[in-house]
Motif scaffolding. Structure first.
Motif, PDB file in Angstrom:
ATOM      1  N   GLY A   2      64.818  10.619 -44.870  1.00  8.50           N
ATOM      2  CA  GLY A   2      64.004  10.198 -43.738  1.00  8.50           C
ATOM      3  C   GLY A   2      62.862  11.152 -43.426  1.00  8.50           C
ATOM      4  N   VAL A   3      62.409  11.896 -44.438  1.00  2.00           N
ATOM      5  CA  VAL A   3      61.314  12.850 -44.260  1.00  2.00           C
ATOM      6  C   VAL A   3      59.980  12.125 -44.466  1.00  2.00           C
ATOM      7  N   PRO A   4      59.043  12.213 -43.529  1.00  2.00           N
ATOM      8  CA  PRO A   4      57.721  11.610 -43.758  1.00  2.00           C
ATOM      9  C   PRO A   4      57.086  12.200 -45.006  1.00  2.00           C
ATOM     10  N   HIS A   5      56.544  11.353 -45.862  1.00  2.00           N
ATOM     11  CA  HIS A   5      56.041  11.875 -47.130  1.00  2.00           C
ATOM     12  C   HIS A   5      54.998  10.968 -47.762  1.00  2.00           C
ATOM     13  N   ASP A   6      54.261  11.550 -48.682  1.00  2.61           N
ATOM     14  CA  ASP A   6      53.294  10.850 -49.540  1.00  2.61           C
ATOM     15  C   ASP A   6      53.397  11.518 -50.907  1.00  2.61           C
ATOM     16  N   PRO A  63      39.224  16.228 -62.740  1.00  4.87           N
ATOM     17  CA  PRO A  63      38.466  16.089 -61.492  1.00  4.87           C
ATOM     18  C   PRO A  63      38.725  14.813 -60.702  1.00  4.87           C
ATOM     19  N   VAL A  64      38.910  13.687 -61.378  1.00  5.56           N
ATOM     20  CA  VAL A  64      39.100  12.425 -60.659  1.00  5.56           C
ATOM     21  C   VAL A  64      40.419  12.443 -59.894  1.00  5.56           C
ATOM     22  N   ALA A  65      41.490  12.827 -60.576  1.00  8.26           N
ATOM     23  CA  ALA A  65      42.788  12.924 -59.905  1.00  8.26           C
ATOM     24  C   ALA A  65      42.756  13.990 -58.817  1.00  8.26           C
ATOM     25  N   ALA A  66      42.088  15.112 -59.081  1.00  8.37           N
ATOM     26  CA  ALA A  66      42.018  16.192 -58.103  1.00  8.37           C
ATOM     27  C   ALA A  66      41.323  15.740 -56.830  1.00  8.37           C
ATOM     28  N   ALA A  67      40.230  14.983 -56.961  1.00 10.12           N
ATOM     29  CA  ALA A  67      39.505  14.518 -55.785  1.00 10.12           C
ATOM     30  C   ALA A  67      40.386  13.636 -54.917  1.00 10.12           C
ATOM     31  N   ASP A  68      41.144  12.750 -55.549  1.00 10.61           N
ATOM     32  CA  ASP A  68      42.047  11.880 -54.784  1.00 10.61           C
ATOM     33  C   ASP A  68      43.156  12.691 -54.130  1.00 10.61           C
ATOM     34  N   ALA A  69      43.722  13.656 -54.864  1.00  5.96           N
ATOM     35  CA  ALA A  69      44.803  14.472 -54.306  1.00  5.96           C
ATOM     36  C   ALA A  69      44.318  15.285 -53.111  1.00  5.96           C
ATOM     37  N   TRP A  70      43.115  15.875 -53.212  1.00  8.33           N
ATOM     38  CA  TRP A  70      42.578  16.638 -52.078  1.00  8.33           C
ATOM     39  C   TRP A  70      42.364  15.742 -50.874  1.00  8.33           C
ATOM     40  N   ALA A  71      41.899  14.512 -51.090  1.00  6.17           N
ATOM     41  CA  ALA A  71      41.696  13.585 -49.972  1.00  6.17           C
ATOM     42  C   ALA A  71      43.024  13.270 -49.288  1.00  6.17           C
ATOM     43  N   ARG A  72      44.083  13.093 -50.076  1.00  6.50           N
ATOM     44  CA  ARG A  72      45.405  12.810 -49.503  1.00  6.50           C
ATOM     45  C   ARG A  72      45.931  14.016 -48.741  1.00  6.50           C
ATOM     46  N   ILE A  73      45.770  15.210 -49.311  1.00  4.39           N
ATOM     47  CA  ILE A  73      46.215  16.429 -48.631  1.00  4.39           C
ATOM     48  C   ILE A  73      45.472  16.600 -47.309  1.00  4.39           C
ATOM     49  N   ASP A  74      44.162  16.385 -47.337  1.00  2.00           N
ATOM     50  CA  ASP A  74      43.349  16.523 -46.136  1.00  2.00           C
ATOM     51  C   ASP A  74      43.825  15.566 -45.047  1.00  2.00           C
ATOM     52  N   ALA A  75      44.018  14.287 -45.384  1.00  2.00           N
ATOM     53  CA  ALA A  75      44.448  13.290 -44.397  1.00  2.00           C
ATOM     54  C   ALA A  75      45.841  13.605 -43.865  1.00  2.00           C
ATOM     55  N   PHE A  76      46.730  14.018 -44.756  1.00  2.00           N
ATOM     56  CA  PHE A  76      48.118  14.287 -44.366  1.00  2.00           C
ATOM     57  C   PHE A  76      48.205  15.511 -43.462  1.00  2.00           C
ATOM     58  N   PHE A  77      47.503  16.573 -43.828  1.00  2.00           N
ATOM     59  CA  PHE A  77      47.527  17.784 -43.007  1.00  2.00           C
ATOM     60  C   PHE A  77      46.821  17.558 -41.676  1.00  2.00           C
ATOM     61  N   THR A  78      45.761  16.759 -41.672  1.00  4.11           N
ATOM     62  CA  THR A  78      45.106  16.425 -40.410  1.00  4.11           C
ATOM     63  C   THR A  78      46.087  15.750 -39.468  1.00  4.11           C
ATOM     64  N   GLU A  79      46.878  14.852 -40.006  1.00  2.00           N
ATOM     65  CA  GLU A  79      47.857  14.123 -39.185  1.00  2.00           C
ATOM     66  C   GLU A  79      48.955  15.053 -38.645  1.00  2.00           C
ATOM     67  N   HIS A  80      49.442  15.963 -39.469  1.00 10.33           N
ATOM     68  CA  HIS A  80      50.636  16.724 -39.085  1.00 10.33           C
ATOM     69  C   HIS A  80      50.363  18.138 -38.581  1.00 10.33           C
ATOM     70  N   LEU A  81      49.141  18.633 -38.760  1.00 14.75           N
ATOM     71  CA  LEU A  81      48.836  19.990 -38.289  1.00 14.75           C
ATOM     72  C   LEU A  81      47.789  20.016 -37.186  1.00 14.75           C
TER      73      LEU A  81
END
Length: 238
Positions: A176-180, A215-233
């Motif tokens: 039940g841990v929030p995750h992506d 680079p393509v995968a990295a750009a998507d991963a950074w976008a996900r990290i940014d959105a996720f950390f914005t939500e939880h931090l």
């Protein structure tokens, strides 16, 4: 920017870190960055600067401060496997440094790469959000039952971690841990790196093994990290 002394005067062990402040005025949420097995090299420092560019007071803790990679690598991996030891203490020191800083809101996440990704999973219960990247799963997966929210990224071509993303997804869902959690089919190990890392003599072999920037995968991963950390931090802890 020079490294900072995290151990303090009279400490039995040396511990340094690379602290990067975002532009503008704080306080900011904090992030501890844990480097890959090759150490806190320019590529890993660049990742810390990327994190700061997203708006986080970022502290890259040098787990090899007390003797360099050659001397510290075995003991550091031993800590990763056992879940105890100096490496865990060093990460905790970095976390408390940020939490006690007037430049930090009190909310602190962790991000790790390769070996550091394993530590980001292992210590997830002690942070407010975690971003493990191509990190090995804890031997005792029960530590994830009390984990903070986790955003994890893996490469589908990373043979050393085949099936890890699916297993982590299932474990976090059950707990039940929030995750992506996302696996990138065209990426291999270390795909978030902004350049080649490791000793120069090893780089041709690492390229053959499919390790390095994507680079393509990295750009998507950074976008996900940014959105996720914005939500939880984003919400202040103070």
């Amino acid at each position: 920017m020079p490294d900072i002394d995290l151990a303090g005067p009279g400490a039995a062990r040396r511990l340094t870190g690379y602290l990067v402040r975002p532009d503008g005025e704080g306080p900011w949420p904090g992030v501890v960055l844990v480097h890959e097995a090759f150490g806190l090299d320019p590529v890993q420092r660049g990742l810390a600067e990327t994190m700061a560019g997203l708006g986080y007071l970022t502290l890259a803790v040098d787990l090899f401060s007390n003797g360099g990679a050659r001397r510290c690598l075995v003991s550091t991996f031993r800590s990763l496997v056992s879940g105890k030891g100096p490496a865990l203490d060093d990460i905790a020191t970095g976390r408390e440094y940020l939490r006690s800083s007037p430049e930090c809101t009190g909310k602190v996440g962790i991000i790790g790469f390769c070996m550091g990704g394993g530590f980001a999973l292992l210590t997830a219960p002690d942070f407010d959000a975690s971003a493990p990247n191509y990190g090995f799963l804890p031997r005792d997966e029960s530590v994830l039952e009390n984990a903070c929210p986790i955003v994890a990224s893996y490469g589908g071509k990373d043979v050393s971690l085949r099936g890890a993303a699916a297993k982590l997804e299932a474990t976090l869902t059950k707990a039940g841990v929030p995750h992506d959690v996302k696996e990138y089919p065209g990426a291999g190990h270390s795909f978030l790196n902004g350049g080649e890392s490791g000793p120069k003599i090893m780089r041709p072999l690492l390229r053959v093994a499919g390790m390095g920037p994507e680079p393509v995968a990295a750009a998507d991963a950074w976008a996900r990290i940014d959105a996720f950390f914005t939500e939880h931090l984003a919400a202040p802890a103070r």
